[in-house]
Motif scaffolding. Structure first.
Motif, mmCIF file in Angstrom:
data_model
loop_
_atom_site.group_PDB
_atom_site.id
_atom_site.type_symbol
_atom_site.label_atom_id
_atom_site.label_comp_id
_atom_site.label_asym_id
_atom_site.label_seq_id
_atom_site.Cartn_x
_atom_site.Cartn_y
_atom_site.Cartn_z
ATOM 1 N N ALA A 2 0.841 -1.202 0.000
ATOM 2 C CA ALA A 2 0.000 0.000 0.000
ATOM 3 C C ALA A 2 0.876 1.252 0.000
ATOM 4 O O ALA A 2 0.596 2.213 -0.715
ATOM 5 N N GLU A 3 1.926 1.235 0.803
ATOM 6 C CA GLU A 3 2.833 2.383 0.859
ATOM 7 C C GLU A 3 3.539 2.600 -0.479
ATOM 8 O O GLU A 3 3.659 3.731 -0.953
ATOM 9 N N ILE A 4 3.996 1.520 -1.095
ATOM 10 C CA ILE A 4 4.696 1.629 -2.376
ATOM 11 C C ILE A 4 3.735 2.073 -3.478
ATOM 12 O O ILE A 4 4.073 2.942 -4.290
ATOM 13 N N ALA A 5 2.530 1.502 -3.506
ATOM 14 C CA ALA A 5 1.540 1.902 -4.508
ATOM 15 C C ALA A 5 1.217 3.382 -4.373
ATOM 16 O O ALA A 5 1.137 4.108 -5.368
ATOM 17 N N ASN A 6 1.041 3.846 -3.145
ATOM 18 C CA ASN A 6 0.739 5.265 -2.921
ATOM 19 C C ASN A 6 1.882 6.158 -3.386
ATOM 20 O O ASN A 6 1.661 7.243 -3.918
ATOM 21 N N ALA A 38 13.265 -2.194 -2.317
ATOM 22 C CA ALA A 38 13.056 -3.617 -2.057
ATOM 23 C C ALA A 38 12.105 -3.771 -0.885
ATOM 24 O O ALA A 38 12.062 -2.939 0.013
ATOM 25 N N VAL A 39 11.327 -4.850 -0.895
ATOM 26 C CA VAL A 39 10.362 -5.119 0.161
ATOM 27 C C VAL A 39 10.738 -6.432 0.815
ATOM 28 O O VAL A 39 11.271 -7.333 0.178
ATOM 29 N N GLU A 40 10.468 -6.554 2.117
ATOM 30 C CA GLU A 40 10.779 -7.775 2.849
ATOM 31 C C GLU A 40 10.176 -8.991 2.154
ATOM 32 O O GLU A 40 9.080 -8.929 1.613
ATOM 33 N N LEU A 61 5.849 -5.696 -5.090
ATOM 34 C CA LEU A 61 5.515 -5.016 -6.328
ATOM 35 C C LEU A 61 6.682 -5.242 -7.274
ATOM 36 O O LEU A 61 7.815 -4.950 -6.942
ATOM 37 N N GLU A 62 6.411 -5.772 -8.445
ATOM 38 C CA GLU A 62 7.489 -6.134 -9.350
ATOM 39 C C GLU A 62 7.439 -5.297 -10.610
ATOM 40 O O GLU A 62 6.384 -4.896 -11.056
#
Length: 143
Positions: A60-64, A122-124, A130-131
């Motif tokens: 959600a944070e990355i999409a925002n 990068a995400v845990e 998200l790719e």
């Protein structure tokens, strides 16, 4: 039982982020998926289906941060029916015609189209990532 929905389309609105009472980030946006076809008389037709997408957690944070209106995106998730009817949410447009909104709970979002100026961080590993297309190494392909 299980179902999975995969949608490719464009964002119709900028994402909006909020937080649940527990502090979990939730980002919502509308997206449209179009199909063009010729009808029986040979006329070209276009059909648009609108989806309301919600994504939770780090995604959600990355999409925002990285998505914006008009950006092409691929969403994997599941449909969330209207709790009262079990169907898509039906509404009346300002011109009086009926419309439907399909609610989607996203499990994964993939950015498609041109890469933005800044790549997402990068995400845990314990959470879906998200790719960007083409981010899979050749050794990872199972064939």
């Amino acid at each position: 039982m299980y179902h999975k929905l995969i949608i490719a389309g464009h964002l119709g609105t900028d994402p909006e982020m909020r937080y649940t009472p527990e502090g979990t980030p939730v980002t919502s946006f509308r997206m449209a998926s179009n199909i063009r076809y010729r009808d029986a008389s040979g006329e070209q037709r276009e059909e648009t289906i609108w989806f309301r997408v919600s994504v939770f957690g780090r995604q959600a944070e990355i999409a925002n941060q990285y998505l914006q209106k008009g950006r092409p995106v691929l969403v994997e998730g599941r449909l969330r029916p209207d709790p009262q009817t079990g169907n898509p949410r039906i509404f009346r447009r300002s011109d009086g015609t009926a419309g439907a909104v399909y609610e989607v709970r996203a499990d994964r979002i993939v950015f498609i189209g041109p890469r933005p100026a800044e790549a997402p961080p990068a995400v845990e590993a314990e959470e879906p990532v998200l790719e960007e297309p083409g981010s899979i190494e050749e050794e990872e392909i199972p064939f």
